[in-house]
Structures are given as C-alpha cells and as structure tokens.
Write a protein that holds these residues in place. Sequence first.
Motif, PDB file in Angstrom:
ATOM      1  N   HIS A   1       0.808  -1.223   0.000  1.00  0.00           N
ATOM      2  CA  HIS A   1       0.000   0.000   0.000  1.00  0.00           C
ATOM      3  C   HIS A   1       0.840   1.271   0.000  1.00  0.00           C
ATOM      4  O   HIS A   1       0.319   2.348  -0.318  1.00  0.00           O
ATOM      5  N   ARG A   2       2.127   1.181   0.355  1.00  0.00           N
ATOM      6  CA  ARG A   2       2.988   2.366   0.390  1.00  0.00           C
ATOM      7  C   ARG A   2       4.267   2.179  -0.441  1.00  0.00           C
ATOM      8  O   ARG A   2       5.151   3.035  -0.399  1.00  0.00           O
TER       9      ARG A   2
ATOM     10  N   ARG B   1      -2.577  -4.159  -6.204  1.00  0.00           N
ATOM     11  CA  ARG B   1      -2.428  -2.714  -6.012  1.00  0.00           C
ATOM     12  C   ARG B   1      -2.150  -2.026  -7.346  1.00  0.00           C
ATOM     13  O   ARG B   1      -2.714  -0.975  -7.661  1.00  0.00           O
TER      14      ARG B   1
END
Length: 230
Positions: free
Chosen positions: A18-19, A86
Amino acid sequence: MGSDKPQQVRAMFARIAHRYDLMNRLMTGGQDLRWRRRAIQRCGLRPGARLLDVGTGTGDLAAEALRQCPGALVVGCDFTLPMMHRGRQKPGRARIRWVAGDALRLPFPDATFDAVVTGFVMRNVADPDQAFREQARVTRPSGRVVCLEAVRPPLRWWLPFYRLYFHRLVPLLGALIAGDEEAYAYLSRSVAGFFTLEELAAAMARAGLRVQEVQTFMGGTVGLIVGVRP
C-alpha cells in the motif's frame, strides 16, 4: 533470510504494497522514475514487441513500457499477489497482462519475449544466477535482458553518509510512512549483502548473456546492465 527467503520476501512485500510506490519516490527523491525510463529505453522496443517485466510489483516498469511503446504486448509477472492487485488499481494499467509466477521458474515457453526487464528485483531472489538463466531462456535470440538494481557501492569518501541514510534514516522513514520499519531495514541489509556492479554483470554473463552496456546512477549505488541473448 535463510532457506525460507522466498516466503519471507513475499510476505514482506505484501505488507508494504500500500505504500511501496510512495516510499520509492521518497527514498530516491523521484529519481527512480528516471532510472525506469532509461531501463525501458534500453529494451529497444518496437511496435508489436513483447516485453516481460519480472518482479513487476505494482507495474511501474510495465506501465513505462506501454508509455514508450503503446503497440507493445507487456506482461508483468510477480509472486506477490497484493502488489499486483495494487498495481491493477492504478490508472493507465489496464493493458498490462498480469501473471502470477516465480522468477526462478518463469511460466513461459522458451524465446517468448523480445526483451525482459527487472527493476530492483535480483537481490530479493534466492538464486540470482538461476533468475538470469530463466530470463535468458524466455528471451528470443538477439533479444535483450535489462537489469536495474541497487548494488553494493564502491568505496568512496561519502560511504559513511550513505550508510547513515540507508541503514538509519530509510528504516525510520519506512516506519513513519509504511508502518513497517523491519521491511526497510531489510532493504539496506539486502544491498549490503548483494553484488557489486561488476559481480552482477558477471552473473548475467554466467547465464549465457552477452553484456552489452553498463551504466551507474546515484554515485554508483544503482546500476543498469544490458545483456543480449546470442
């Protein structure tokens, strides 16, 4: 990481998916985008070409390939499904062919692709020589294998500052931004225990590829190696 390195690497990248892209931009000051552009340029793509991005993650290299050569068929392959999930959510990546697969056992026939590219992948595989052999296997004769990677830096006067940044500040940034200090502490350890640029080029040559070009960025801490399958 030991004998279960593949499982640990998969779990680690799943945690930070996610990052991941944001951390890449922050750690390199956005320079990784320029390096990825250069890597795709060195693939020599033409309309209708087939490109494989091994360890594609969220698909940054694959997306850059489609930007530079919209007529190409681009396949992104990774064994960490949350990273690819993602990537599929990001705009402009619908045309990437996402495939689950292991870099040491690529799920493609021999001589399938005109070019194969990796970006910051090779130090994470359990057997870099085998990974290069697989990349060479699925590349057509005269096709290119392009490797963009963080390497063990040469001895320079600024090395203590580099170590301070990479071993202290990057894990702290990882804790603040990605909520995972250990994942980014692994990043610094993985580079410290990896090849020099010359050793990485030698591994490519051992796979039967003819090393055609070597470039460095960021004071020799990042290398770009272009190999050609005879």
